[in-house]
Design a protein around this motif. Structure first.
Motif, PDB file in Angstrom:
ATOM      1  N   ASP A   1      -2.961   1.686  -9.576  1.00 28.45           N
ATOM      2  CA  ASP A   1      -2.180   1.934  -8.363  1.00 28.45           C
ATOM      3  C   ASP A   1      -1.462   0.664  -7.898  1.00 28.45           C
ATOM      4  OD1 ASP A   1      -2.910   4.576  -8.351  1.00 28.45           O
ATOM      5  OD2 ASP A   1      -4.462   4.361  -6.801  1.00 28.45           O
ATOM      6  N   ALA A   2      -2.162  -0.465  -7.974  1.00 29.94           N
ATOM      7  CA  ALA A   2      -1.551  -1.734  -7.562  1.00 29.94           C
ATOM      8  C   ALA A   2      -0.369  -2.069  -8.474  1.00 29.94           C
ATOM      9  CB  ALA A   2      -2.579  -2.852  -7.585  1.00 29.94           C
ATOM     10  N   GLU A   3      -0.518  -1.823  -9.765  1.00 28.45           N
ATOM     11  CA  GLU A   3       0.577  -2.085 -10.707  1.00 28.45           C
ATOM     12  C   GLU A   3       1.761  -1.166 -10.444  1.00 28.45           C
ATOM     13  OE1 GLU A   3       2.892  -3.657 -13.598  1.00 28.45           O
ATOM     14  OE2 GLU A   3       1.017  -4.474 -12.839  1.00 28.45           O
ATOM     15  N   ARG A   4       1.502   0.101 -10.197  1.00 26.64           N
ATOM     16  CA  ARG A   4       2.576   1.054  -9.898  1.00 26.64           C
ATOM     17  C   ARG A   4       3.282   0.681  -8.597  1.00 26.64           C
ATOM     18  NH1 ARG A   4       0.160   6.700  -9.663  1.00 26.64           N
ATOM     19  NH2 ARG A   4       2.299   7.200  -9.108  1.00 26.64           N
ATOM     20  N   LEU A   5       2.506   0.242  -7.595  1.00 36.34           N
ATOM     21  CA  LEU A   5       3.097  -0.164  -6.315  1.00 36.34           C
ATOM     22  C   LEU A   5       3.987  -1.390  -6.497  1.00 36.34           C
ATOM     23  CD1 LEU A   5       3.293   0.245  -3.271  1.00 36.34           C
ATOM     24  CD2 LEU A   5       1.268  -1.185  -3.026  1.00 36.34           C
ATOM     25  N   ARG A   6       3.526  -2.357  -7.308  1.00 43.10           N
ATOM     26  CA  ARG A   6       4.330  -3.547  -7.550  1.00 43.10           C
ATOM     27  C   ARG A   6       5.632  -3.178  -8.275  1.00 43.10           C
ATOM     28  NH1 ARG A   6       5.752  -6.536 -11.399  1.00 43.10           N
ATOM     29  NH2 ARG A   6       4.412  -5.560 -12.943  1.00 43.10           N
ATOM     30  N   ALA A   7       5.552  -2.285  -9.252  1.00 46.01           N
ATOM     31  CA  ALA A   7       6.749  -1.854  -9.982  1.00 46.01           C
ATOM     32  C   ALA A   7       7.711  -1.110  -9.059  1.00 46.01           C
ATOM     33  CB  ALA A   7       6.346  -0.961 -11.156  1.00 46.01           C
ATOM     34  N   LEU A   8       7.171  -0.282  -8.161  1.00 44.37           N
ATOM     35  CA  LEU A   8       8.017   0.440  -7.203  1.00 44.37           C
ATOM     36  C   LEU A   8       8.712  -0.528  -6.250  1.00 44.37           C
ATOM     37  CD1 LEU A   8       9.023   3.084  -5.958  1.00 44.37           C
ATOM     38  CD2 LEU A   8       6.959   3.081  -4.542  1.00 44.37           C
TER      39      LEU A   8
END
Length: 121
Positions: A14-21
């Protein structure tokens, strides 16, 4: 215990997806075009007045030259009418050049002017 391992893995994803977003949103929000120097909220009005003045100046110069030549040569106002039309044509040509400047491509920055752009590359 199995649940704790899945939760930490899910949090990492989730943290990785949030950073990419956030990166995609930041990139979408950037406007790579730079405004020409001196472009403020009155810039278009200033350009419009400039175009009007160029047209009137062309007419005025044509009138002045034609009238002066008619007076000097003692002719009827044929030269004045001719030079008014020539001044009108010159004013229109200058207005079109100004309009082309307004609709031209955005000003590009020199390398090193925009440090945010250097970080993206």
């Amino acid at each position: 215990m199995q649940q704790d391992g899945d939760d930490s893995g899910q949090q990492a994803r989730d943290a990785e997806r949030l950073r990419a977003l956030e990166e995609r949103l930041a990139q979408a929000g950037r406007d790579d075009r730079l405004a020409p120097p001196g472009m403020d909220k009155f810039a278009h009005a200033n350009q419009a007045w400039r175009m009007v003045i160029e047209l009137v100046a062309g007419l005025g110069v044509g009138f002045g030259i034609g009238y002066g030549l008619d007076r000097a040569l003692g002719t009827t106002p044929v030269l004045m009418v001719l030079f008014i039309f020539l001044g009108f044509a010159a004013g229109i040509k200058t207005m079109l050049r100004t309009a082309a400047e307004m609709g031209g491509p955005p000003v590009q920055a020199k390398p090193g002017d925009d440090p945010a752009k250097d970080e993206r590359d």
